[in-house]
Write an enzyme that holds these catalytic residues in place. Structure first.
Site, PDB file in Angstrom:
ATOM      1  N   SER A   1       0.860  -1.185   0.000  1.00 35.86           N
ATOM      2  CA  SER A   1       0.000   0.000   0.000  1.00 35.86           C
ATOM      3  C   SER A   1       0.893   1.231   0.000  1.00 35.86           C
ATOM      4  CB  SER A   1      -0.882  -0.004   1.256  1.00 35.86           C
ATOM      5  OG  SER A   1      -1.508   1.245   1.444  1.00 35.86           O
TER       6      SER A   1
ATOM      7  N   TYR B   1      -2.853   0.153  10.518  1.00 34.54           N
ATOM      8  CA  TYR B   1      -2.696  -0.280   9.132  1.00 34.54           C
ATOM      9  C   TYR B   1      -1.352   0.178   8.563  1.00 34.54           C
ATOM     10  CZ  TYR B   1      -3.786  -0.939   4.175  1.00 34.54           C
ATOM     11  OH  TYR B   1      -3.761  -1.337   2.855  1.00 34.54           O
TER      12      TYR B   1
END
Length: 232
Positions: free
Chosen positions: A131, A144
């Site tokens: 990501s 995250y």
């Protein structure tokens, strides 16, 4: 599955937004072991002749050994499974931290370890779906962000350690992609799917990685929306 001579791919997160498209695309040329939790979505994938499904919770790491049982080689391993709620340090409980780190980091590491003999035999390719949060801080999303930073570090070290076995290790880091996970984190009217990357584009990028000639190695791909969302 050993009687078939097609290359073999293992894909986690097969019932998620990106994982489903990755499975469907790879199934055109590979025998795919699709790992996920959603029974209905797995049933739909199992209708594809070249797909074998396994309903496995990645936090149940004791089951990883069964994935490679009876298989001599694995050509592609794609880690597409992830959980990604936006939680800050202030609000994150120990359970939230452990769930995210287990699913996003520990499970990919242990599954890769379980399949290393087959990956080495094939001089295979391991793709970690990362990501943009793996390279920069995301305000309000400490859990995250930390997990994706850790996942990229895992990939970088694995690449060095497995160089002698000619295993290719790639971090593919899509930006905002139109998936259920992104929709859950979106706020009302601000969600505009047409601005985001489509999961099928992520799948096509995985194919580019897989089909790269044997003399080269892509290590990191940042896949961004055509218009950077943060600038709009």
């Amino acid at each position: 599955m050993t009687a078939n001579t097609s290359p073999i791919a293992v894909v986690t997160g097969a019932t998620g937004g990106m994982g489903t498209d990755i499975v469907r695309d790879l199934a055109r040329t590979h025998r795919v072991i699709a790992i996920g939790r959603n029974e209905q979505a797995l049933a739909a994938l199992s209708a594809i002749p070249s797909v074998e499904t396994r309903q496995i919770d990645l936090q149940k790491t004791a089951r990883f050994a069964e994935i490679g049982a009876g298989i001599d080689r694995i050509d592609v391993l794609v880690h597409a499974a992830a959980i990604g709620d936006h939680v800050s340090v202030e609000n994150a409980t120990e359970e939230v931290w452990l769930d995210a780190l287990t699913t996003n980091v520990v499970a990919p590491a242990l599954l890769t370890r379980a399949l290393l003999p087959q990956l080495r035999a094939a001089e295979g390719t391991v793709v970690f779906i990362g990501s943009g949060a793996g390279t920069k801080p995301v305000p309000g999303s400490a859990v995250y962000t930390a997990s994706k930073h850790a996942l990229r570090a895992l990939a970088d070290v694995l690449r060095i350690d497995e160089e002698q076995h000619r295993i290719r290790v790639v971090t593919l880091a899509p930006g905002q992609t139109d998936t259920p996970m992104l929709r859950r984190g979106a706020s009302g009217n601000h969600y505009t799917p047409e601005r985001y990357i489509q999961p099928s584009t992520v799948a096509e990028t995985v194919r580019t990685i897989v089909e790269l000639p044997a003399d080269a190695h892509i290590t990191d791909i940042a896949l961004r929306p055509r218009q950077e969302i943060a600038r709009l």
